[in-house]
Each structure stands twice: as C-alpha cells, then as structure tokens.
Motif scaffolding. Structure first.
Motif, PDB file in Angstrom:
ATOM      1  N   ALA A  30      -7.230 -29.053   7.219  1.00  0.00           N
ATOM      2  CA  ALA A  30      -8.485 -29.424   7.894  1.00  0.00           C
ATOM      3  C   ALA A  30      -8.949 -28.298   8.819  1.00  0.00           C
ATOM      4  CB  ALA A  30      -8.288 -30.714   8.685  1.00  0.00           C
ATOM      5  N   ASP A  85      -1.708 -31.429   6.125  1.00  0.00           N
ATOM      6  CA  ASP A  85      -3.033 -32.048   6.200  1.00  0.00           C
ATOM      7  C   ASP A  85      -3.805 -31.486   7.385  1.00  0.00           C
ATOM      8  OD1 ASP A  85      -5.192 -33.852   5.835  1.00  0.00           O
ATOM      9  OD2 ASP A  85      -4.280 -35.265   7.234  1.00  0.00           O
ATOM     10  N   ARG A  86      -3.143 -31.399   8.541  1.00  0.00           N
ATOM     11  CA  ARG A  86      -3.780 -30.852   9.744  1.00  0.00           C
ATOM     12  C   ARG A  86      -4.240 -29.420   9.516  1.00  0.00           C
ATOM     13  NH1 ARG A  86      -0.738 -28.999  15.235  1.00  0.00           N
ATOM     14  NH2 ARG A  86      -0.261 -27.274  13.828  1.00  0.00           N
ATOM     15  N   ALA A 145      -6.937 -36.016   7.840  1.00  0.00           N
ATOM     16  CA  ALA A 145      -7.674 -35.057   8.663  1.00  0.00           C
ATOM     17  C   ALA A 145      -8.608 -34.210   7.808  1.00  0.00           C
ATOM     18  CB  ALA A 145      -6.682 -34.164   9.414  1.00  0.00           C
ATOM     19  N   LEU A 146      -8.156 -33.859   6.601  1.00  0.00           N
ATOM     20  CA  LEU A 146      -8.984 -33.048   5.707  1.00  0.00           C
ATOM     21  C   LEU A 146     -10.260 -33.786   5.323  1.00  0.00           C
ATOM     22  CD1 LEU A 146      -9.300 -30.443   4.120  1.00  0.00           C
ATOM     23  CD2 LEU A 146      -8.008 -31.505   2.237  1.00  0.00           C
ATOM     24  N   ALA A 193     -12.599 -33.698   8.306  1.00  0.00           N
ATOM     25  CA  ALA A 193     -13.216 -32.382   8.474  1.00  0.00           C
ATOM     26  C   ALA A 193     -14.296 -32.143   7.423  1.00  0.00           C
ATOM     27  CB  ALA A 193     -12.148 -31.292   8.397  1.00  0.00           C
ATOM     28  N   ASP A 194     -14.041 -32.576   6.203  1.00  0.00           N
ATOM     29  CA  ASP A 194     -14.996 -32.375   5.115  1.00  0.00           C
ATOM     30  C   ASP A 194     -16.275 -33.167   5.348  1.00  0.00           C
ATOM     31  OD1 ASP A 194     -15.766 -31.342   2.529  1.00  0.00           O
ATOM     32  OD2 ASP A 194     -15.442 -33.360   1.759  1.00  0.00           O
ATOM     33  N   LEU A 243      -9.199 -34.316  15.044  1.00  0.00           N
ATOM     34  CA  LEU A 243      -8.676 -33.845  13.760  1.00  0.00           C
ATOM     35  C   LEU A 243      -7.190 -34.187  13.634  1.00  0.00           C
ATOM     36  CD1 LEU A 243      -9.311 -30.359  12.154  1.00  0.00           C
ATOM     37  CD2 LEU A 243      -6.986 -31.208  12.424  1.00  0.00           C
TER      38      LEU A 243
END
Length: 263
Positions: free
Chosen positions: A227, A223-224, A8-9, A12-13, A26
């Motif tokens: 993000a 991780d969530r 997810a990160l 998002a990135d 996400l």
C-alpha cells in the motif's frame, strides 16, 4: 472486523485524490483483523476499531448520534421559540413557545449531567467542545429565562414559573460543567502523564504483535508495504517518507504521521 476495505492495499487503491494519505489509517487497515492491536495505534487505529465495532450494530451509531445532536441544539431551539412571539417574528403563541422552550432546556439539563459524569470518569481533558456546550447552554438559558419573565406575552402564560425553573436549572448545570472542565481539566501539566501513556501503549502493542504467528505478521507487513509503494508510485507520498514508512516497525506509522504534522 467488517470494514469497507479488506486490506491496506485496497484502501490505498481506492483513496480519493482529495483525501490525505494518512499512514496511520493505512497501517490500521493492514492490521484490521487484530482489534487489540488497533487500540494502541494512535487515534486513527482506535478510530478504525470503533468504526468496525459500530458496523456490527447496524444503525446503532446513527441512533446514538441523533439524540446527541438534538441535545446540542436544544437550547438554540428553545430560545428561538421564545424570541419569536414578543418580537413578532412568527405567530407562535406563548402557550406553545414556553412549554417548547422548557422541554428543550430540560433535555439540555440532562445532557449536562450525562456529559459531566462521562467526563469525570474519563481522562478529564480540557475539551473545548464541552466548554462550548456548557457555556453555550448557560448563555441561552440566561437569555431565555429573562425573556420568559420580561415579555408580557410570556410572563402571563399559565405555569411559566415551572418552565422558567427548568431553564434556570439547565443554565446552572451548563455553567457547572464548564467550570469543572476549566478547574479540573488536564492541560499542559498532563504532558508527563501522556508520555507515560504512550509508553504503555507501545508495550501493549508489542505484546499483541508477539502473539500473532510469524507467517501472518509477514502477510500484514507485505500488505502494508504494498500500500505504501502504491501511494508513492502515484505521487501521494514523498519517496523519503515512503522509505521511512517501509522501514518503520509494525504498528508505528501513526507516529510518522504525527511527525509530519508537527513540521
């Protein structure tokens, strides 16, 4: 599962500044290694599961999409082929345009049957796209059937009667499909059933998550949350929304998306 981003990160990135930061997507990326959970995480989760499944089949998704697109535009192609000759738009003789139109509406007829069978076996929602497909085919078929019989350059073509029959069948099937969707489609009366289905999804999701080891659940949540924090830091999420998302139970962020859209 094989997706473009492995977390997810990472998603998002890489999120474009023009794209909507949907929390359901996400969280689906955070849980991508558990497709059984994604199936119960709203449209975004289920959609991501389908995309990941299609990745394994290479170009299979594209080869399935192309015939569908051809089938949708087949009535338009058939009608356009007929219209040019009597009106002098192009030099496509009736001996060519009539078989082209007949074949196109033959394809359209098959599509109506397949669409009706799939729809009847499914949840039978009142789908506007199906209505457009059915009524659109019926309208173009009616116009094409009339042109074949009224235009002298087409009515004299050998075998035109058989091609007109193919057009007529496609039109009737399109009308039948539309009437089925209108008569049997689930509209407002399905609200209660939808609520029951939502409860079933929540129960099924809880069962899947219960089978994931605690250390892996912590990693998924980390991780969530990372993000979410990144999107908030970049101003893509309101601080209050980000805080609610971090406090939310795992697998439920798609509901927060729905709330945001409803406001």
């Amino acid at each position: 599962m094989s997706l473009r981003h492995d977390s997810a990160l990472a998603w998002a990135d890489d999120l474009s500044a023009a794209a909507e930061p949907r929390l359901g997507i996400l969280e689906a990326y955070a849980l991508q290694r558990h497709p059984a959970a994604l199936e119960h995480m709203g449209d975004d989760g289920a959609g991501l599961a389908r995309v990941a499944g299609a990745k394994g089949s290479g170009m299979a998704g594209l080869w399935l999409l192309l015939p569908l697109l051809l089938a949708v535009i087949a009535p338009v192609i058939g009608f356009a082929a007929l219209l040019g000759d009597p009106l002098g738009y192009h030099r496509l003789d009736g001996e060519v345009s009539v078989p082209i139109a007949g074949a196109c509406f033959g394809v359209a007829a098959v599509v109506q049957v397949v669409a009706a069978v799939v729809w009847l076996r499914g949840p039978r929602l009142r789908d506007r796209q199906l209505l457009l497909l059915g009524f659109g085919t019926a309208v173009f078929a009616a116009l094409s059937w009339w042109v074949m019989g009224s235009a002298a350059s087409l009515a004299s073509v050998a075998g035109v009667g058989g091609w007109r029959s193919a057009v007529l069948v496609a039109g009737v099937l399109g009308l039948v499909l539309s009437l089925l969707v209108l008569a049997l489609g689930r509209g407002a009366a399905a609200v209660t059933a939808a609520a029951e289905d939502a409860r079933a999804h929540r129960d099924a999701l809880a069962a899947v998550l219960a089978g994931i080891p605690d250390h892996e659940l912590r990693s998924i949540r980390d991780d969530r949350d990372a993000a979410i924090a990144l999107l908030a830091e970049r101003g893509r999420l309101e601080p209050s929304t980000a805080e609610r998302a971090r406090r939310a139970e795992l697998g439920t962020l798609h509901r927060l998306d729905a709330e945001q859209r409803a406001q």
